[in-house]
Write an enzyme that holds these catalytic residues in place. Structure first.
Site, PDB file in Angstrom:
ATOM      1  N   ARG A  55     -11.108  -8.043  19.780  1.00 42.45           N
ATOM      2  CA  ARG A  55      -9.838  -8.983  19.744  1.00 42.45           C
ATOM      3  C   ARG A  55     -10.066 -10.517  19.947  1.00 42.45           C
ATOM      4  NH1 ARG A  55      -5.437  -9.670  24.022  1.00 42.45           N
ATOM      5  NH2 ARG A  55      -7.034  -9.770  25.449  1.00 42.45           N
ATOM      6  N   ASN A 106       8.605 -15.360  20.498  1.00 45.96           N
ATOM      7  CA  ASN A 106       8.467 -14.012  20.061  1.00 45.96           C
ATOM      8  C   ASN A 106       9.969 -13.419  20.319  1.00 45.96           C
ATOM      9  OD1 ASN A 106       7.408 -11.086  20.123  1.00 45.96           O
ATOM     10  ND2 ASN A 106       7.719 -10.923  22.077  1.00 45.96           N
ATOM     11  N   MET A 162       1.805  -6.948  17.176  1.00 45.59           N
ATOM     12  CA  MET A 162       1.493  -5.914  18.180  1.00 45.59           C
ATOM     13  C   MET A 162       0.175  -6.247  18.893  1.00 45.59           C
ATOM     14  SD  MET A 162       4.094  -4.189  18.201  1.00 45.59           S
ATOM     15  CE  MET A 162       5.694  -3.963  17.172  1.00 45.59           C
ATOM     16  N   GLU A 212      21.852  -6.377  14.501  1.00 51.70           N
ATOM     17  CA  GLU A 212      23.106  -7.269  15.138  1.00 51.70           C
ATOM     18  C   GLU A 212      22.676  -8.126  16.066  1.00 51.70           C
ATOM     19  OE1 GLU A 212      25.706  -4.505  17.497  1.00 51.70           O
ATOM     20  OE2 GLU A 212      26.350  -3.220  15.713  1.00 51.70           O
ATOM     21  N   GLU A 270       1.121 -16.837  29.043  1.00 51.94           N
ATOM     22  CA  GLU A 270      -0.074 -15.963  29.590  1.00 51.94           C
ATOM     23  C   GLU A 270       0.651 -14.462  30.001  1.00 51.94           C
ATOM     24  OE1 GLU A 270       0.741 -18.762  30.827  1.00 51.94           O
ATOM     25  OE2 GLU A 270       0.711 -18.569  32.911  1.00 51.94           O
ATOM     26  N   HIS A 284      11.560  -9.865  21.273  1.00 56.65           N
ATOM     27  CA  HIS A 284      11.578  -8.489  21.791  1.00 56.65           C
ATOM     28  C   HIS A 284      12.927  -7.856  21.832  1.00 56.65           C
ATOM     29  CE1 HIS A 284       9.576  -5.844  24.740  1.00 56.65           C
ATOM     30  NE2 HIS A 284      10.900  -5.662  25.515  1.00 56.65           N
ATOM     31  N   GLY A 336       8.176  -6.096   8.951  1.00 54.32           N
ATOM     32  CA  GLY A 336       8.312  -7.201   8.645  1.00 54.32           C
ATOM     33  C   GLY A 336       9.734  -7.503   8.286  1.00 54.32           C
TER      34      GLY A 336
END
Ligand code: GAR
Length: 202
Positions: free
Chosen positions: A69, A111, A94, A182, A151, A113, A15
């Protein structure tokens, strides 16, 4: 500003990106949004401690307890609706979300990444694996990306990116830390404000 977009942050682990958002909010750098809920699919995620410390409501749908899920997603979706969440932020979450979920919050899920998309992204590229792949390929520059979630895994429109140099002797761990410090911790709160502001403007 009177109105703020209620934000839900979804996390599975440490987190640190959640912390960056909470810190930015406390510093007045996300004037268009407020973190209203933190959701985790891992009951042991340290992210939950960070949320509690900040006085933010938490919800846990543990992968082991709610192992299906679809069922997990349905329960998360119902809660997001109940809390009238306007923006969902995936910060080290995840579980890949189904189309049913992404459609329900179209243009309202972002999101972070840990690479410069389209490099080192898509199914199987998450967490340290991304940095292992970057080092194995020998890139000299990597970075982080914040993008809308649709999707296609890691395939939604890009909002912000920031480059980070790979240094001689880097390990996946040292590279991960530098990319977080950074890039991720800067562009994720900045993107949250950008998107919330846009949502408020309608
Ligand atoms: C971050 O590096 C984030 O970019 C990555 O997981 C880490 C979570 O750290 N996410 C992905 O790889 C998603 N594909 P955190 O829990 O300390 O924020």
């Amino acid at each position: 500003m009177l109105k703020k977009v209620p934000i839900a942050v979804l996390c599975s682990g440490g987190g640190t990106n959640l912390q960056a958002i909470l810190d930015a909010e406390a510093a007045g750098n996300i004037p268009s949004g407020r973190v209203a809920l933190v959701v985790s699919d891992n009951a042991n995620a340290f992210a939950l401690e960070r949320a509690k410390k900040a006085g933010v409501e938490i919800a846990v749908f543990d992968r082991k307890q709610v192992s299906d899920r679809k069922e997990r997603e349905a329960r998360i979706l119902a809660l997001l609706r109940e809390k009238q969440i306007g923006l969902v932020i995936l910060a080290g979450f995840m579980t890949i979300l189904s189309e049913n979920f992404t459609r329900a919050f179209e243009n309202r899920i972002i999101n972070v990444h840990p690479s410069l998309i389209p490099s080192f992204c898509g199914p199987g590229y998450y967490g340290l694996k991304v940095h292992e792949a970057a080092l194995a390929r020998g890139v000299k520059v990597t970075g982080a990306t914040v993008h809308y979630v649709n999707e296609v895994c890691d395939g939604g429109p890009i909002i912000l990116q920031k480059a980070v140099n790979v240094e001689e002797g880097d390990t996946p761990e040292t590279l991960q830390k530098r990319v977080m410090r950074e890039a991720e911790w800067k562009i994720l709160p900045a993107a949250a404000e950008l998107v919330c502001k846009k949502l408020l403007q309608g």
